[in-house]
Design a protein around this motif. Structure first.
Motif, PDB file in Angstrom:
ATOM      1  N   ILE A 191       0.833  -1.203   0.000  1.00 18.45           N
ATOM      2  CA  ILE A 191       0.000   0.000   0.000  1.00 18.45           C
ATOM      3  C   ILE A 191       0.866   1.250   0.000  1.00 18.45           C
ATOM      4  CG2 ILE A 191      -1.731   1.295   1.312  1.00 18.45           C
ATOM      5  CD1 ILE A 191      -2.608  -1.525   2.448  1.00 18.45           C
ATOM      6  N   SER A 192       1.930   1.239   0.783  1.00 19.94           N
ATOM      7  CA  SER A 192       2.838   2.389   0.838  1.00 19.94           C
ATOM      8  C   SER A 192       3.490   2.640  -0.512  1.00 19.94           C
ATOM      9  CB  SER A 192       3.915   2.159   1.911  1.00 19.94           C
ATOM     10  OG  SER A 192       3.336   2.040   3.192  1.00 19.94           O
ATOM     11  N   GLU A 193       3.818   1.560  -1.208  1.00 18.43           N
ATOM     12  CA  GLU A 193       4.422   1.708  -2.540  1.00 18.43           C
ATOM     13  C   GLU A 193       3.433   2.349  -3.509  1.00 18.43           C
ATOM     14  OE1 GLU A 193       7.280   1.726  -5.391  1.00 18.43           O
ATOM     15  OE2 GLU A 193       7.516   1.212  -3.276  1.00 18.43           O
ATOM     16  N   LEU A 194       2.173   1.937  -3.435  1.00 16.18           N
ATOM     17  CA  LEU A 194       1.153   2.526  -4.303  1.00 16.18           C
ATOM     18  C   LEU A 194       0.931   4.001  -3.980  1.00 16.18           C
ATOM     19  CD1 LEU A 194      -1.296  -0.488  -4.243  1.00 16.18           C
ATOM     20  CD2 LEU A 194      -0.258   0.463  -6.304  1.00 16.18           C
ATOM     21  N   ILE A 195       0.988   4.342  -2.706  1.00 14.31           N
ATOM     22  CA  ILE A 195       0.859   5.748  -2.318  1.00 14.31           C
ATOM     23  C   ILE A 195       2.022   6.566  -2.885  1.00 14.31           C
ATOM     24  CG2 ILE A 195       0.928   7.338  -0.344  1.00 14.31           C
ATOM     25  CD1 ILE A 195      -0.661   5.214   1.229  1.00 14.31           C
ATOM     26  N   LYS A 196       3.225   6.001  -2.843  1.00 11.69           N
ATOM     27  CA  LYS A 196       4.390   6.682  -3.428  1.00 11.69           C
ATOM     28  C   LYS A 196       4.212   6.909  -4.918  1.00 11.69           C
ATOM     29  CE  LYS A 196       7.811   4.874  -0.134  1.00 11.69           C
ATOM     30  NZ  LYS A 196       8.982   3.963   0.020  1.00 11.69           N
ATOM     31  N   LEU A 197       3.485   5.994  -5.567  1.00  8.71           N
ATOM     32  CA  LEU A 197       3.230   6.118  -7.002  1.00  8.71           C
ATOM     33  C   LEU A 197       2.099   7.102  -7.306  1.00  8.71           C
ATOM     34  CD1 LEU A 197       3.519   2.343  -8.020  1.00  8.71           C
ATOM     35  CD2 LEU A 197       5.126   4.176  -8.607  1.00  8.71           C
ATOM     36  N   GLY A 198       1.459   7.613  -6.265  1.00 14.02           N
ATOM     37  CA  GLY A 198       0.429   8.629  -6.450  1.00 14.02           C
ATOM     38  C   GLY A 198      -1.003   8.155  -6.329  1.00 14.02           C
ATOM     39  N   TYR A 199      -1.222   6.894  -5.958  1.00 12.79           N
ATOM     40  CA  TYR A 199      -2.588   6.375  -5.852  1.00 12.79           C
ATOM     41  C   TYR A 199      -3.153   6.677  -4.465  1.00 12.79           C
ATOM     42  CZ  TYR A 199      -1.473   4.128 -10.222  1.00 12.79           C
ATOM     43  OH  TYR A 199      -1.101   3.918 -11.521  1.00 12.79           O
ATOM     44  N   ARG A 200      -4.424   7.051  -4.440  1.00 17.18           N
ATOM     45  CA  ARG A 200      -5.029   7.507  -3.191  1.00 17.18           C
ATOM     46  C   ARG A 200      -6.373   6.843  -2.880  1.00 17.18           C
ATOM     47  NH1 ARG A 200      -0.634   8.837  -2.827  1.00 17.18           N
ATOM     48  NH2 ARG A 200       0.286  10.853  -2.230  1.00 17.18           N
ATOM     49  N   ASN A 201      -6.909   6.039  -3.780  1.00 14.88           N
ATOM     50  CA  ASN A 201      -8.219   5.417  -3.578  1.00 14.88           C
ATOM     51  C   ASN A 201      -8.052   3.914  -3.390  1.00 14.88           C
ATOM     52  OD1 ASN A 201      -9.820   7.852  -4.024  1.00 14.88           O
ATOM     53  ND2 ASN A 201      -9.163   7.686  -6.153  1.00 14.88           N
ATOM     54  N   PHE A 202      -8.431   3.446  -2.204  1.00 18.83           N
ATOM     55  CA  PHE A 202      -8.248   2.041  -1.862  1.00 18.83           C
ATOM     56  C   PHE A 202      -9.549   1.440  -1.344  1.00 18.83           C
ATOM     57  CE2 PHE A 202      -4.161   4.163  -1.359  1.00 18.83           C
ATOM     58  CZ  PHE A 202      -3.326   3.357  -2.117  1.00 18.83           C
ATOM     59  N   ALA A 203      -9.644   0.121  -1.427  1.00 19.61           N
ATOM     60  CA  ALA A 203     -10.846  -0.581  -0.967  1.00 19.61           C
ATOM     61  C   ALA A 203     -10.440  -1.845  -0.237  1.00 19.61           C
ATOM     62  CB  ALA A 203     -11.753  -0.928  -2.153  1.00 19.61           C
TER      63      ALA A 203
END
Length: 208
Positions: free
Chosen positions: A34-46
């Motif tokens: 999840i942290s890696e995805l946040i670093k990539l700029g993603y902000r919407n999770f489920a």
């Protein structure tokens, strides 16, 4: 299993120049993913489960501005906890859940959103209100001052989703054309795009 950047980039291409929201389903995924995805700029999770989401996202939400949706079944004894953590609850499927949400109204902010989950395939093993009972539940929500922002479904895995996506679109058009339509997952999101979905929920494709 690493994040499939190629798949992510393809999804971005598929929804480019639209207002369609990509929600990344992170059930069973690690905090590191999840942290890696946040670093990539993603902000919407489920997430599917309240307890699992609490363990992973409590600290993440305190450090990052993200939007977290509950897309799994919601038990009445987990409503208070869910309201504290999730920005959107997409799995309202019965009157009792509406009642429990209202009992815990202190945790409802103007930004919090609620969707009704429709058991569009009428499958006994799945959560969601049956299509024929949708309007009754929707009216119950309205009469109890719970604003509904959208509708969500998971079509049968072994059938062509087009029939079910079309049924969802018709429910939206008949009930409230301002509903957010949440449908389309890893195996069928491209089809959902043809039926005017507003949100796609992708998990396994991104972690394959």
């Amino acid at each position: 299993m690493p994040i499939n950047l190629k798949a992510l980039n393809q999804i971005k291409i598929d929804i480019k120049d639209t207002n369609i929201k990509l929600m990344i389903v992170t059930k069973t995924r690690s905090i590191e993913d999840i942290s890696e995805l946040i670093k990539l700029g993603y902000r919407n999770f489920a997430e599917n489960r309240v307890q699992e989401a609490y363990k992973k996202f409590t600290n993440i939400k305190s450090d990052h501005k993200i939007n977290l949706s509950l897309i799994g079944p919601l038990q009445s004894n987990k409503v208070k906890q869910a309201l504290k953590l999730f920005d959107t609850i997409q799995s309202i499927d019965r009157n009792k859940i509406v009642d429990e949400i209202n009992k815990n109204g202190a945790f409802i902010t103007n930004e919090k959103k609620f969707y009704i989950q429709v058991n569009i395939g009428e499958e006994p093993q799945k959560s969601g209100v049956l299509p024929n009972n949708f309007n009754d539940l929707y009216q119950y929500c309205l009469s109890n001052h719970l604003e509904i922002s959208g509708i969500m479904c998971i079509p049968p895995f072994d059938k062509d989703p087009r029939f079910f996506f079309d049924k969802m679109l018709k429910i939206k058009e008949k009930s409230n054309n301002n509903f957010v339509l949440s449908m389309g997952m890893s195996s069928d999101y491209k089809i959902a795009l043809d039926y005017h979905t507003d949100e796609i929920r992708i998990g396994s494709l991104i972690f394959s």
